[in-house]
Design a protein around this motif. Structure first.
Motif, PDB file in Angstrom:
ATOM      1  N   GLN A   1      -5.419 -31.654  27.985  1.00 51.78           N
ATOM      2  CA  GLN A   1      -5.073 -30.718  29.175  1.00 51.78           C
ATOM      3  C   GLN A   1      -5.341 -29.245  29.084  1.00 51.78           C
ATOM      4  OE1 GLN A   1      -0.665 -30.494  29.950  1.00 51.78           O
ATOM      5  NE2 GLN A   1      -1.044 -30.421  32.156  1.00 51.78           N
ATOM      6  N   ASP A   2      -5.272 -28.757  27.805  1.00 53.19           N
ATOM      7  CA  ASP A   2      -5.628 -27.172  27.757  1.00 53.19           C
ATOM      8  C   ASP A   2      -6.935 -27.387  26.772  1.00 53.19           C
ATOM      9  OD1 ASP A   2      -5.852 -24.792  26.978  1.00 53.19           O
ATOM     10  OD2 ASP A   2      -4.054 -24.438  26.373  1.00 53.19           O
ATOM     11  N   PRO A   3      -8.219 -27.151  27.288  1.00 54.17           N
ATOM     12  CA  PRO A   3      -9.305 -27.235  26.712  1.00 54.17           C
ATOM     13  C   PRO A   3      -9.296 -26.216  25.450  1.00 54.17           C
ATOM     14  CG  PRO A   3      -9.679 -26.686  28.921  1.00 54.17           C
ATOM     15  CD  PRO A   3      -8.234 -26.931  28.797  1.00 54.17           C
ATOM     16  N   THR A   4      -8.982 -25.139  25.925  1.00 55.48           N
ATOM     17  CA  THR A   4      -9.071 -24.112  24.549  1.00 55.48           C
ATOM     18  C   THR A   4      -8.654 -24.369  23.245  1.00 55.48           C
ATOM     19  OG1 THR A   4      -6.675 -23.015  25.276  1.00 55.48           O
ATOM     20  CG2 THR A   4      -8.585 -22.341  26.414  1.00 55.48           C
ATOM     21  N   LEU A   5      -7.550 -25.432  23.333  1.00 56.32           N
ATOM     22  CA  LEU A   5      -7.311 -26.162  22.062  1.00 56.32           C
ATOM     23  C   LEU A   5      -8.233 -26.850  21.214  1.00 56.32           C
ATOM     24  CD1 LEU A   5      -3.506 -26.953  23.142  1.00 56.32           C
ATOM     25  CD2 LEU A   5      -4.227 -24.667  21.827  1.00 56.32           C
ATOM     26  N   MET A   6      -9.306 -27.186  21.915  1.00 47.82           N
ATOM     27  CA  MET A   6     -10.427 -27.901  21.106  1.00 47.82           C
ATOM     28  C   MET A   6     -11.027 -27.292  19.820  1.00 47.82           C
ATOM     29  SD  MET A   6     -10.885 -31.181  22.246  1.00 47.82           S
ATOM     30  CE  MET A   6     -12.539 -31.292  21.460  1.00 47.82           C
ATOM     31  N   LYS A   7     -10.760 -26.080  19.775  1.00 51.02           N
ATOM     32  CA  LYS A   7     -11.363 -25.722  18.550  1.00 51.02           C
ATOM     33  C   LYS A   7     -10.312 -25.963  17.284  1.00 51.02           C
ATOM     34  CE  LYS A   7      -8.485 -21.059  19.344  1.00 51.02           C
ATOM     35  NZ  LYS A   7      -8.331 -19.753  19.591  1.00 51.02           N
ATOM     36  N   TYR A   8      -9.066 -26.464  17.540  1.00 46.43           N
ATOM     37  CA  TYR A   8      -8.539 -26.945  16.157  1.00 46.43           C
ATOM     38  C   TYR A   8      -8.463 -28.420  16.292  1.00 46.43           C
ATOM     39  CZ  TYR A   8      -5.963 -22.618  17.689  1.00 46.43           C
ATOM     40  OH  TYR A   8      -5.564 -21.216  17.858  1.00 46.43           O
ATOM     41  N   ILE A   9      -9.422 -29.023  17.041  1.00 47.59           N
ATOM     42  CA  ILE A   9      -9.585 -30.586  16.419  1.00 47.59           C
ATOM     43  C   ILE A   9     -10.873 -30.725  15.951  1.00 47.59           C
ATOM     44  CG2 ILE A   9      -9.861 -32.795  17.828  1.00 47.59           C
ATOM     45  CD1 ILE A   9      -7.415 -31.359  18.574  1.00 47.59           C
ATOM     46  N   LEU A  10     -10.795 -30.891  14.561  1.00 45.00           N
ATOM     47  CA  LEU A  10     -11.723 -31.035  13.643  1.00 45.00           C
ATOM     48  C   LEU A  10     -11.965 -32.477  13.088  1.00 45.00           C
ATOM     49  CD1 LEU A  10     -11.135 -27.924  11.721  1.00 45.00           C
ATOM     50  CD2 LEU A  10     -12.396 -28.050  13.643  1.00 45.00           C
ATOM     51  N   TYR A  11     -13.301 -32.810  13.100  1.00 44.58           N
ATOM     52  CA  TYR A  11     -13.629 -33.983  12.456  1.00 44.58           C
ATOM     53  C   TYR A  11     -12.811 -34.352  11.245  1.00 44.58           C
ATOM     54  CZ  TYR A  11     -16.609 -37.760  10.141  1.00 44.58           C
ATOM     55  OH  TYR A  11     -17.230 -38.790   9.726  1.00 44.58           O
ATOM     56  N   LYS A  12     -12.352 -35.574  10.887  1.00 43.19           N
ATOM     57  CA  LYS A  12     -11.637 -35.815   9.650  1.00 43.19           C
ATOM     58  C   LYS A  12     -10.388 -34.978   9.635  1.00 43.19           C
ATOM     59  CE  LYS A  12     -14.006 -39.394   8.538  1.00 43.19           C
ATOM     60  NZ  LYS A  12     -13.458 -40.830   8.708  1.00 43.19           N
ATOM     61  N   GLY A  13      -9.769 -34.092  10.497  1.00 46.10           N
ATOM     62  CA  GLY A  13      -8.538 -33.258  10.400  1.00 46.10           C
ATOM     63  C   GLY A  13      -7.429 -34.286  11.045  1.00 46.10           C
ATOM     64  N   PHE A  14      -6.186 -33.539  10.914  1.00 46.37           N
ATOM     65  CA  PHE A  14      -4.940 -34.444  11.110  1.00 46.37           C
ATOM     66  C   PHE A  14      -4.532 -34.082  12.639  1.00 46.37           C
ATOM     67  CE2 PHE A  14      -3.886 -34.188   6.609  1.00 46.37           C
ATOM     68  CZ  PHE A  14      -4.000 -35.501   6.318  1.00 46.37           C
ATOM     69  N   ILE A  15      -3.903 -34.788  13.245  1.00 47.41           N
ATOM     70  CA  ILE A  15      -3.444 -34.558  14.712  1.00 47.41           C
ATOM     71  C   ILE A  15      -2.420 -35.488  14.911  1.00 47.41           C
ATOM     72  CG2 ILE A  15      -4.978 -36.282  15.685  1.00 47.41           C
ATOM     73  CD1 ILE A  15      -5.183 -33.893  17.928  1.00 47.41           C
ATOM     74  N   GLY A  16      -1.227 -35.141  15.711  1.00 48.83           N
ATOM     75  CA  GLY A  16      -0.261 -35.719  15.951  1.00 48.83           C
ATOM     76  C   GLY A  16      -0.369 -36.119  17.396  1.00 48.83           C
ATOM     77  N   ILE A  17      -0.396 -37.633  17.719  1.00 46.77           N
ATOM     78  CA  ILE A  17      -0.472 -38.081  19.094  1.00 46.77           C
ATOM     79  C   ILE A  17       0.880 -38.883  19.276  1.00 46.77           C
ATOM     80  CG2 ILE A  17      -1.892 -39.646  20.441  1.00 46.77           C
ATOM     81  CD1 ILE A  17      -4.462 -38.763  18.952  1.00 46.77           C
ATOM     82  N   ASP A  18       1.564 -38.608  20.236  1.00 50.25           N
ATOM     83  CA  ASP A  18       2.831 -39.079  20.611  1.00 50.25           C
ATOM     84  C   ASP A  18       3.772 -39.540  19.114  1.00 50.25           C
ATOM     85  OD1 ASP A  18       2.814 -39.234  23.294  1.00 50.25           O
ATOM     86  OD2 ASP A  18       2.481 -41.522  23.535  1.00 50.25           O
ATOM     87  N   GLY A  19       3.684 -38.202  18.423  1.00 50.29           N
ATOM     88  CA  GLY A  19       4.523 -38.597  17.295  1.00 50.29           C
ATOM     89  C   GLY A  19       3.755 -39.407  15.925  1.00 50.29           C
ATOM     90  N   ILE A  20       2.612 -39.892  16.139  1.00 48.29           N
ATOM     91  CA  ILE A  20       1.833 -40.581  15.219  1.00 48.29           C
ATOM     92  C   ILE A  20       0.863 -39.779  14.418  1.00 48.29           C
ATOM     93  CG2 ILE A  20       0.483 -42.577  14.667  1.00 48.29           C
ATOM     94  CD1 ILE A  20       1.200 -43.366  17.569  1.00 48.29           C
ATOM     95  N   SER A  21       0.843 -39.473  13.045  1.00 46.89           N
ATOM     96  CA  SER A  21      -0.003 -38.772  12.477  1.00 46.89           C
ATOM     97  C   SER A  21      -1.179 -39.593  12.270  1.00 46.89           C
ATOM     98  CB  SER A  21       0.863 -38.666  11.228  1.00 46.89           C
ATOM     99  OG  SER A  21      -0.555 -38.026  10.194  1.00 46.89           O
ATOM    100  N   LEU A  22      -2.351 -39.113  12.691  1.00 44.51           N
ATOM    101  CA  LEU A  22      -3.734 -39.599  12.744  1.00 44.51           C
ATOM    102  C   LEU A  22      -4.724 -38.918  12.331  1.00 44.51           C
ATOM    103  CD1 LEU A  22      -3.200 -41.432  16.399  1.00 44.51           C
ATOM    104  CD2 LEU A  22      -3.283 -42.776  14.086  1.00 44.51           C
ATOM    105  N   THR A  23      -5.929 -39.460  12.085  1.00 40.94           N
ATOM    106  CA  THR A  23      -6.971 -38.801  11.556  1.00 40.94           C
ATOM    107  C   THR A  23      -7.997 -38.639  12.789  1.00 40.94           C
ATOM    108  OG1 THR A  23      -6.766 -39.542   9.413  1.00 40.94           O
ATOM    109  CG2 THR A  23      -8.847 -38.565   9.904  1.00 40.94           C
ATOM    110  N   VAL A  24      -8.560 -37.519  13.056  1.00 40.16           N
ATOM    111  CA  VAL A  24      -9.456 -37.371  13.982  1.00 40.16           C
ATOM    112  C   VAL A  24     -10.674 -38.083  13.747  1.00 40.16           C
ATOM    113  CG1 VAL A  24     -10.720 -35.647  15.569  1.00 40.16           C
ATOM    114  CG2 VAL A  24      -8.347 -35.086  14.770  1.00 40.16           C
ATOM    115  N   GLY A  25     -11.224 -38.860  14.731  1.00 36.97           N
ATOM    116  CA  GLY A  25     -12.806 -39.452  14.548  1.00 36.97           C
ATOM    117  C   GLY A  25     -13.835 -38.475  15.015  1.00 36.97           C
ATOM    118  N   GLU A  26     -14.659 -38.753  15.935  1.00 33.45           N
ATOM    119  CA  GLU A  26     -15.667 -38.132  16.578  1.00 33.45           C
ATOM    120  C   GLU A  26     -15.090 -37.166  17.444  1.00 33.45           C
ATOM    121  OE1 GLU A  26     -18.954 -40.612  18.055  1.00 33.45           O
ATOM    122  OE2 GLU A  26     -17.835 -42.360  17.209  1.00 33.45           O
TER     123      GLU A  26
END
Length: 216
Positions: free
Chosen positions: A126-151
């Motif tokens: 929703q906030d595209p300015t946060l895309m700089k924190y989304i890195l390949y193979k980095g961590f992210i929380g999605i609906d409370g689930i710890s996941l590894t970022v893919g592409e």
């Protein structure tokens, strides 16, 4: 703090609307009830909420205006299901990554690709300015689930979900257009922000030298 390992799902039984405020009641799984007291923290779709009342399995939580605005909890209705996790203890195994339960934004499900043994879901923040924190193979929380970022593209990113995650969480039922809560990994955020500050200071220093040269 939370681990990002969802402990179960809970059905929302009722919602009481108040001016800029809401109380909802969920049916917590039996396994999450031992030792639960009012004032305890339980993550709902990754958002840290405080227990306000306990009646058997029926547990109440208050949601403020800001929580309803920033997260997808303002979208839920009685009968909907949320991912839940009790606050972590010092002795708990950290199977995912440490999460604060503070949601930064939401993301829309924009593509779902399903194969025999896994599922790929693409999201748009929703906030595209946060895309700089989304890195390949980095961590992210999605609906409370710890996941590894893919592409990762300039505007979107994806994660890969195994059958266990699909079965244990609500992500297996997500449809196109639905919103999920996003928590950025704080370590990733700190590194990116630090690099930006260092580069900005270097650029500023270089510009000062150039300006001084012009004046001379």
């Amino acid at each position: 703090m939370f681990t990002g390992i969802v402990q179960g799902t809970a059905k929302v039984l009722s919602i009481e609307e108040k001016p800029n405020f809401r109380t909802h009641v969920v049916a917590l799984p039996d396994a999450l009830l031992p030792g639960l007291e009012t004032g305890a923290s339980v993550a709902h779709n990754g958002c840290c909420l405080t227990v306000t009342h306990i009646d058997g399995n029926n547990v109440s939580f208050d949601l403020m205006k800001e929580t309803l605005r920033i997260t997808n909890l303002g979208d839920i209705k009685p009968g909907d299901v949320v991912n839940v996790e009790r606050a972590a203890k010092f002795s708990d195994e950290i199977g995912g990554h440490l999460m604060s339960g503070h949601i930064m934004t939401t993301a829309e499900v924009v593509k779902i690709l399903t194969t025999e043994n896994n599922r790929q879901i693409w999201f748009k923040l929703q906030d595209p300015t946060l895309m700089k924190y989304i890195l390949y193979k980095g961590f992210i929380g999605i609906d409370g689930i710890s996941l590894t970022v893919g592409e990762v593209t300039a505007t979107r990113f994806c994660v890969y979900l195994i059958p266990e995650t699909l079965q244990r969480t609500t992500l297996g039922n997500k449809r196109l257009g639905q919103r999920v809560n996003i928590e950025i990994d704080p370590q990733t955020q700190a590194v990116v922000d630090t690099v930006e500050r260092v580069l900005a200071s270097r650029d500023g220093g270089h510009q000062a030298v150039v300006d001084a040269g012009h004046k001379a």
